[in-house]
Design a protein around this motif. Structure first.
Motif, PDB file in Angstrom:
ATOM      1  N   ASN A 153       0.832  -1.208   0.000  1.00 41.71           N
ATOM      2  CA  ASN A 153       0.000   0.000   0.000  1.00 41.71           C
ATOM      3  C   ASN A 153       0.866   1.257   0.000  1.00 41.71           C
ATOM      4  N   TYR A 154       1.924   1.228   0.815  1.00 39.73           N
ATOM      5  CA  TYR A 154       2.811   2.383   0.891  1.00 39.73           C
ATOM      6  C   TYR A 154       3.538   2.587  -0.440  1.00 39.73           C
ATOM      7  N   ALA A 155       3.940   1.502  -1.071  1.00 39.31           N
ATOM      8  CA  ALA A 155       4.617   1.595  -2.373  1.00 39.31           C
ATOM      9  C   ALA A 155       3.692   2.247  -3.410  1.00 39.31           C
ATOM     10  N   VAL A 156       2.421   1.903  -3.397  1.00 36.35           N
ATOM     11  CA  VAL A 156       1.462   2.510  -4.332  1.00 36.35           C
ATOM     12  C   VAL A 156       1.390   4.019  -4.105  1.00 36.35           C
ATOM     13  N   ILE A 157       1.336   4.418  -2.856  1.00 35.54           N
ATOM     14  CA  ILE A 157       1.269   5.853  -2.549  1.00 35.54           C
ATOM     15  C   ILE A 157       2.529   6.561  -3.023  1.00 35.54           C
ATOM     16  N   LEU A 158       3.685   5.957  -2.773  1.00 35.07           N
ATOM     17  CA  LEU A 158       4.934   6.578  -3.223  1.00 35.07           C
ATOM     18  C   LEU A 158       4.955   6.720  -4.747  1.00 35.07           C
ATOM     19  N   GLU A 159       4.499   5.692  -5.437  1.00 35.34           N
ATOM     20  CA  GLU A 159       4.443   5.754  -6.899  1.00 35.34           C
ATOM     21  C   GLU A 159       3.499   6.856  -7.364  1.00 35.34           C
ATOM     22  N   GLU A 160       2.354   6.990  -6.695  1.00 31.50           N
ATOM     23  CA  GLU A 160       1.400   8.042  -7.070  1.00 31.50           C
ATOM     24  C   GLU A 160       1.943   9.437  -6.763  1.00 31.50           C
ATOM     25  N   LEU A 161       2.881   9.507  -5.821  1.00 33.01           N
ATOM     26  CA  LEU A 161       3.525  10.782  -5.522  1.00 33.01           C
ATOM     27  C   LEU A 161       4.647  11.095  -6.513  1.00 33.01           C
ATOM     28  N   GLY A 162       4.940  10.143  -7.392  1.00 38.42           N
ATOM     29  CA  GLY A 162       5.948  10.377  -8.418  1.00 38.42           C
ATOM     30  C   GLY A 162       7.311   9.779  -8.131  1.00 38.42           C
ATOM     31  N   PHE A 163       7.431   8.991  -7.073  1.00 39.19           N
ATOM     32  CA  PHE A 163       8.702   8.344  -6.780  1.00 39.19           C
ATOM     33  C   PHE A 163       8.962   7.273  -7.837  1.00 39.19           C
ATOM     34  N   ASP A 164      10.193   7.200  -8.329  1.00 44.34           N
ATOM     35  CA  ASP A 164      10.523   6.126  -9.254  1.00 44.34           C
ATOM     36  C   ASP A 164      10.792   4.846  -8.453  1.00 44.34           C
ATOM     37  N   ALA A 165      11.015   3.758  -9.156  1.00 48.61           N
ATOM     38  CA  ALA A 165      11.185   2.452  -8.497  1.00 48.61           C
ATOM     39  C   ALA A 165      12.349   2.464  -7.517  1.00 48.61           C
ATOM     40  N   SER A 166      13.437   3.109  -7.879  1.00 46.96           N
ATOM     41  CA  SER A 166      14.612   3.157  -7.013  1.00 46.96           C
ATOM     42  C   SER A 166      14.327   3.933  -5.724  1.00 46.96           C
ATOM     43  N   ALA A 167      13.679   5.075  -5.851  1.00 49.10           N
ATOM     44  CA  ALA A 167      13.357   5.882  -4.675  1.00 49.10           C
ATOM     45  C   ALA A 167      12.337   5.171  -3.788  1.00 49.10           C
ATOM     46  N   THR A 168      11.383   4.489  -4.404  1.00 48.71           N
ATOM     47  CA  THR A 168      10.394   3.727  -3.638  1.00 48.71           C
ATOM     48  C   THR A 168      11.084   2.614  -2.866  1.00 48.71           C
ATOM     49  N   GLU A 169      11.950   1.881  -3.537  1.00 47.21           N
ATOM     50  CA  GLU A 169      12.680   0.793  -2.874  1.00 47.21           C
ATOM     51  C   GLU A 169      13.531   1.329  -1.727  1.00 47.21           C
ATOM     52  N   SER A 170      14.161   2.472  -1.919  1.00 53.58           N
ATOM     53  CA  SER A 170      14.980   3.079  -0.879  1.00 53.58           C
ATOM     54  C   SER A 170      14.136   3.426   0.349  1.00 53.58           C
ATOM     55  N   ARG A 171      12.964   4.011   0.123  1.00 58.26           N
ATOM     56  CA  ARG A 171      12.066   4.342   1.235  1.00 58.26           C
ATOM     57  C   ARG A 171      11.623   3.076   1.988  1.00 58.26           C
ATOM     58  N   LEU A 172      11.302   2.019   1.234  1.00 62.51           N
ATOM     59  CA  LEU A 172      10.866   0.769   1.869  1.00 62.51           C
ATOM     60  C   LEU A 172      12.008   0.158   2.684  1.00 62.51           C
ATOM     61  N   ARG A 173      13.216   0.159   2.133  1.00 60.47           N
ATOM     62  CA  ARG A 173      14.373  -0.372   2.866  1.00 60.47           C
ATOM     63  C   ARG A 173      14.605   0.407   4.154  1.00 60.47           C
ATOM     64  N   GLU A 174      14.445   1.711   4.080  1.00 60.63           N
ATOM     65  CA  GLU A 174      14.608   2.560   5.263  1.00 60.63           C
ATOM     66  C   GLU A 174      13.605   2.172   6.348  1.00 60.63           C
ATOM     67  N   LEU A 175      12.371   1.938   5.957  1.00 56.35           N
ATOM     68  CA  LEU A 175      11.344   1.542   6.932  1.00 56.35           C
ATOM     69  C   LEU A 175      11.640   0.171   7.533  1.00 56.35           C
ATOM     70  N   LEU A 176      12.226  -0.706   6.740  1.00 58.19           N
ATOM     71  CA  LEU A 176      12.490  -2.074   7.192  1.00 58.19           C
ATOM     72  C   LEU A 176      13.819  -2.218   7.923  1.00 58.19           C
ATOM     73  N   GLN A 177      14.585  -1.159   8.014  1.00 59.32           N
ATOM     74  CA  GLN A 177      15.907  -1.215   8.619  1.00 59.32           C
ATOM     75  C   GLN A 177      15.914  -1.820  10.023  1.00 59.32           C
ATOM     76  N   PRO A 178      14.924  -1.558  10.874  1.00 60.98           N
ATOM     77  CA  PRO A 178      14.966  -2.151  12.225  1.00 60.98           C
ATOM     78  C   PRO A 178      14.856  -3.680  12.240  1.00 60.98           C
ATOM     79  N   LEU A 179      14.436  -4.265  11.139  1.00 67.23           N
ATOM     80  CA  LEU A 179      14.283  -5.717  11.109  1.00 67.23           C
ATOM     81  C   LEU A 179      15.632  -6.402  10.913  1.00 67.23           C
ATOM     82  N   ASN A 180      15.674  -7.661  11.269  1.00 66.59           N
ATOM     83  CA  ASN A 180      16.872  -8.470  11.078  1.00 66.59           C
ATOM     84  C   ASN A 180      17.173  -8.587   9.589  1.00 66.59           C
ATOM     85  N   PRO A 181      18.335  -8.111   9.137  1.00 65.63           N
ATOM     86  CA  PRO A 181      18.624  -8.170   7.699  1.00 65.63           C
ATOM     87  C   PRO A 181      18.722  -9.596   7.160  1.00 65.63           C
TER      88      PRO A 181
END
Length: 191
Positions: A153-181
């Protein structure tokens, strides 16, 4: 004399659109009646819970979210938004700001804002929705069952805001950083 062969085919070809249109109109009237009936029942259930449990009880928040979904689906987004915001307030007061029930109301509000072209308002709510599920996963050691959908859902919103695939992936990775890599969570594939 009954129509057969080419006469039947010609008759069907000439009258089928009218017949189908009549059926669609009849079905839409039935659906509208059923939705109106459902709304009355949902409002009644909300009143019962408000009287039984009090206006700020978590059960009331559930009823508010359900009624808001019906209102959203019947093209009454302003009414739906008020109910979702009230449900969110109840959930935050009842459970605290980082509870999965709060995330559900955040997601409902973010989705309503997204579909009403208020995507920039939806983004921080959707991000918080994901953060709550990430926090749940960190605290319990178990992936929350709705985490991947929240990421999608968050990826869809980022895409609708104009984020490209790389920027979207970067945002998602940032959110997931607290998890065990060693156990990365993959977002749902978006359309």
């Amino acid at each position: 004399m009954p129509l057969v062969g080419p006469e039947l085919a010609l008759h069907v070809r000439e009258h089928l659109p009218q017949v189908l249109l009549g059926l669609v109109e009849e079905m839409s009237h039935v659906l509208i009646e059923r939705l109106a009936e459902a709304e009355l029942l949902m409002r009644r259930a909300l009143k019962i819970d408000e009287v039984s449990f009090g206006p700020d009880h978590p059960n009331v928040a559930i009823r508010l979210n359900n009624l808001a979904a019906l209102l959203r689906d019947t093209n009454r987004p302003s009414e739906a938004e008020l109910l979702i915001r009230r449900a969110l307030s109840i959930d935050e007061a009842s459970y605290g700001p980082d509870h999965p029930e709060v995330a559900t109301s955040l997601n409902n509000l973010a989705e309503l804002l997204r579909v009403t072209n208020r995507v920039s308002e939806a983004e921080p709510l959707s991000r918080r929705h994901v953060e709550i599920f990430v926090l749940f996963t960190v605290r319990t050691g178990h992936e929350h069952p709705h985490l991947r959908a929240a990421l999608g859902n968050y990826a869809v919103i980022l895409e609708e805001l104009g984020f490209d695939a790389s920027a979207t992936e970067s945002r998602l990775r940032e959110l997931l950083q607290p998890l065990n890599p060693a156990k990365p969570v993959q977002p749902l594939q978006t359309q």
